[in-house]
Design an enzyme around this catalytic site. Structure first.
Site, PDB file in Angstrom:
ATOM      1  N   GLU A 246       6.454  36.056 -45.569  1.00  0.00           N
ATOM      2  CA  GLU A 246       7.241  34.968 -44.978  1.00  0.00           C
ATOM      3  C   GLU A 246       6.236  34.014 -44.352  1.00  0.00           C
ATOM      4  OE1 GLU A 246      10.460  34.023 -41.410  1.00  0.00           O
ATOM      5  OE2 GLU A 246       9.704  36.048 -41.708  1.00  0.00           O
TER       6      GLU A 246
ATOM      7  N   CYS B 249       9.039  29.547 -37.623  1.00  0.00           N
ATOM      8  CA  CYS B 249       9.059  29.185 -39.037  1.00  0.00           C
ATOM      9  C   CYS B 249      10.204  28.249 -39.380  1.00  0.00           C
ATOM     10  CB  CYS B 249       9.114  30.435 -39.912  1.00  0.00           C
ATOM     11  SG  CYS B 249      10.509  31.516 -39.540  1.00  0.00           S
TER      12      CYS B 249
END
Length: 684
Positions: A569, A603
């Site tokens: 990720e 993120c």
């Protein structure tokens, strides 16, 4: 109206408008919410919030006391301020700010009011507290106060928040319970003893409840100390009828400036809900006839409320000050998953718990040198052998241990948050949901692993050795997610945390180890990302790598070992799009949260804002966004010695030596434990 409040510049403008309104000869009473005088209210920072509210309310109270309103009968009275409230979060804050402000020198004879919502069970207890406080105030020679008792109008919002955060719904669940509490609060308030110090505002359009208030007032000989309160524009024929029975009538007139009319939509929707709800009196008011079927139904509801057994105990009772009682929960079906509740900081006991975490955030720690290449090879070899038989363990046995891990995480919430605060400066409000997410990861992966292992058409097996490379910005949830997924699938795990988050990672591993995951099954291997760390992830005996980190880091890993099985990720540019149809205040609120919470190091953080032309060219949108951003409080930057000083304990107090080594680029392990004077643990 105009309830959106996102920045301090708007708060100052609102204060100025309030002061202007107090000087208007037409205004006798002004209704104010704490959320409109301070934009940065935080139930977590309770004392700070109440202190600022008191300062601003004092300004309003003094201004109101200096103005006079002349009633129709020629009586001159001081202008009056009511403190209203919207959210359950504001109940305790509003009551505390109200009482503390009026206790300030020079305000002893200021008359002021506060609203309480009967659909919140806690309001009955707050009412009793206000009664006791007001009686003591009057006994000291001070003035009486007024309490406005209203049923409440934000039920849908409270339901949504409770469901999102995993909390119990703060208000009563049924209208019958709310009606019962309203009557109980009226009966307790309209007594000779309490009326001597607390005037009562009966705020309702329900004629049955209004009539009940009239009877109570007559029995108590209220003589002007009970007033009835209604809204302009809602069932005006009822208001005129009431006025024939009592001249003590306060008429609320909601108003807003033309350019702020959008802010009034929420208010109007709540009024619409009141007028259309099947159990609400106003739905029937315009066609109601004595003896009709509707009349009989409303009368039955009115009478039944007196026999409805209700408690004044808060529905939300979470208390982080108390140790958790209970055992690990049974494994959930992944299709019926329930999230772990975050901490409810609207509750004062949880604010006190948070204050304790801050006070304990500087931890005595041990420091030792990080892993060497030889240790990396040994760790991988140990993981490959699976000495404790984790891979061979039954699915039920692994799930039971992971259930214990989840419980250990629940019990270690404070320790994990404190470590994140001390090591990384992460705020409590941002790290608390991380702990909830960590619990969710463990509970979800133990459940979903069962689905794969028990599929009739799929043969599931562990991969072998999994290395988890975790980030510094989410030091609790991210490593836990990787560890839990790998363990649930039957793998052995090596955790390589970010060099800036080793303390938190160590505490996280302790939770797994205490629950029964062997230190041979889950190994803790802190090392720098370059050199030793690069050798770890590229090792031929590592079967998979779980990475949360930068895109460049992921690409470097793949270049070092193109055949690597990488679950990554990574970062990216995230856009928020705001169209002309959007609620612009809500858009600003969420953009500011997305872009600046977690220091922007998330993120999913908004890094690009795309606006439709109408929004882009709207000066109000631009000013609201700017005001909201400028109103954020940013803590001081920490240099390395300041940041690590409280965390490092070296032999002979040689802190300078430890800091010099750290600044030279060495990576260290820190753990918040007392380890005695073992030189192996203290030396670099």
């Amino acid at each position: 109206l105009g309830e959106a409040m996102l920045g301090e510049e708007e708060a100052r403008r609102r204060m100025a408008r309030y002061l202007d309104a107090l000087r208007m000869p037409e205004v006798e009473v002004l209704s104010v919410k704490i959320s409109t005088v301070f934009s940065q209210i935080s139930a977590l920072s309770r004392e700070h919030t109440v202190g600022i509210l008191c300062d601003r309310l004092e300004t309003l109270y003094r201004a109101a006391a200096a103005e006079r309103f002349v009633r129709a009968d020629g009586v001159s009275v001081a202008t009056f301020i009511y403190l209203d409230m919207e959210e359950y979060r504001d109940l305790r804050l509003t009551a505390d700010a109200f009482m503390r402000t009026l206790e300030r020198p020079g305000l002893e004879n200021v008359e002021a009011g506060i609203a309480l919502q009967a659909y919140i069970p806690d309001s009955a207890r707050v009412l009793r507290e206000l009664h006791a406080w007001a009686r003591a105030r009057v006994a000291r020679g001070g003035s009486a106060i007024t309490v406005r008792i209203v049923k409440g109008a934000n039920l849908e919002m409270e339901r949504v928040e409770a469901s999102l955060r995993g909390w119990a719904q703060a208000p009563f669940r049924t209208k019958a319970e709310t009606d019962a509490n309203f009557k109980r609060m009226l009966a307790e308030a309209i007594t000779r003893e309490n009326l001597a110090a607390v005037r009562v505002g009966v705020a309702s359009h329900n004629l049955f409840d209004v009539a009940y208030g009239l009877v109570l007032a007559a029995d108590a000989g209220a003589s002007g100390r009970v007033q009835f309160e209604m809204l302009e524009g809602m069932a005006n024929h009822q208001r005129r009828a009431l006025f024939e029975h009592s001249r003590e009538l306060l008429l609320y007139a909601p108003a807003c400036r033309k350019e702020e009319f959008l802010h009034a939509i929420g208010y109007l929707i709540r009024r619409l809900d009141e007028n259309t709800g099947p159990e609400n009196f106003l739905r029937h008011a315009f066609k109601l006839r004595v003896g009709s079927e509707e009349w009989e139904a409303l009368e039955r509801g009115f009478r039944a409320a007196f026999h409805c057994g209700i408690s004044d105990a808060p529905r939300r009772t979470q208390n982080r000050l108390h140790p958790l009682a209970g055992k690990p929960r049974e494994e959930m079906l992944w299709t019926e998953f329930e999230n772990e509740p975050d901490t409810d900081f609207a509750l004062p006991q949880n604010s006190a718990w948070a204050a304790q975490l801050v006070a304990q955030a500087s931890l005595p720690v041990a420091v030792r040198r990080t892993s060497l290449p030889a240790e990396v090879n040994a760790a991988i070899a140990l993981a490959r052998t699976d000495a404790n038989g984790w891979r061979a363990m039954s699915l039920d046995a692994r799930s039971a241990i992971l259930g214990k891990v989840a419980q250990e995480l629940r019990e270690a919430r404070g320790t994990l948050i404190r470590a994140a605060l001390a090591e990384g400066g992460k705020t409590i409000a941002e790290s608390d949901p991380e702990v909830s997410e960590a619990v969710d990861f463990v509970e979800f992966y133990r459940s979903s692993a069962r689905m794969f292992f028990e599929m009739e058409t799929v043969r599931a097996r562990p991969l072998g050795v999994v290395v988890v490379v975790s980030p510094w910005n989410f030091p609790i949830a991210s490593p836990c997610g990787g560890i839990a997924a790998a363990l649930a699938a039957g793998n052995t795990v090596i955790l390589k945390p970010a060099s800036d988050a080793v303390l938190v990672a160590r505490e996280l591993c302790e939770c797994f180890w205490r629950a029964g995951v062997s230190q041979r099954t889950l190994q803790f291997l802190p090392c720098p990302g370059g050199g030793t760390g690069r050798e770890l992830v590229a090792h031929a005996d590592v079967d998979a790598v779980i990475l949360t980190g930068g895109t460049d880091t992921a690409l470097r890993m793949l270049r070092a070992r193109p055949a690597m099985r990488l679950f990554a990720e990574t970062g990216g540019k995230n856009a928020t799009v705001v169209t002309a149809l959007a609620d612009r205040e809500q858009a600003v609120k969420h953009v500011v949260h997305s872009a600046f919470s977690h220091g922007g190091q998330k993120c999913s953080a908004t890094s690009l804002l795309l606006l439709e032309a109408e929004v882009y060219d709207d000066p109000l949108f631009q000013n609201t966004l700017r005001d909201a951003v400028e109103s954020l409080t940013v803590g001081p930057a920490w240099d390395l010695p300041t940041r690590l000083g409280p965390l490092i304990r070296a032999p002979g107090g040689d802190l300078a030596r430890a800091l010099t080594t750290l600044e030279a680029g060495e990576s260290w392990v820190v753990t918040p434990r007392q380890v005695g004077d073992d030189p192996k643990l203290w030396s670099p």
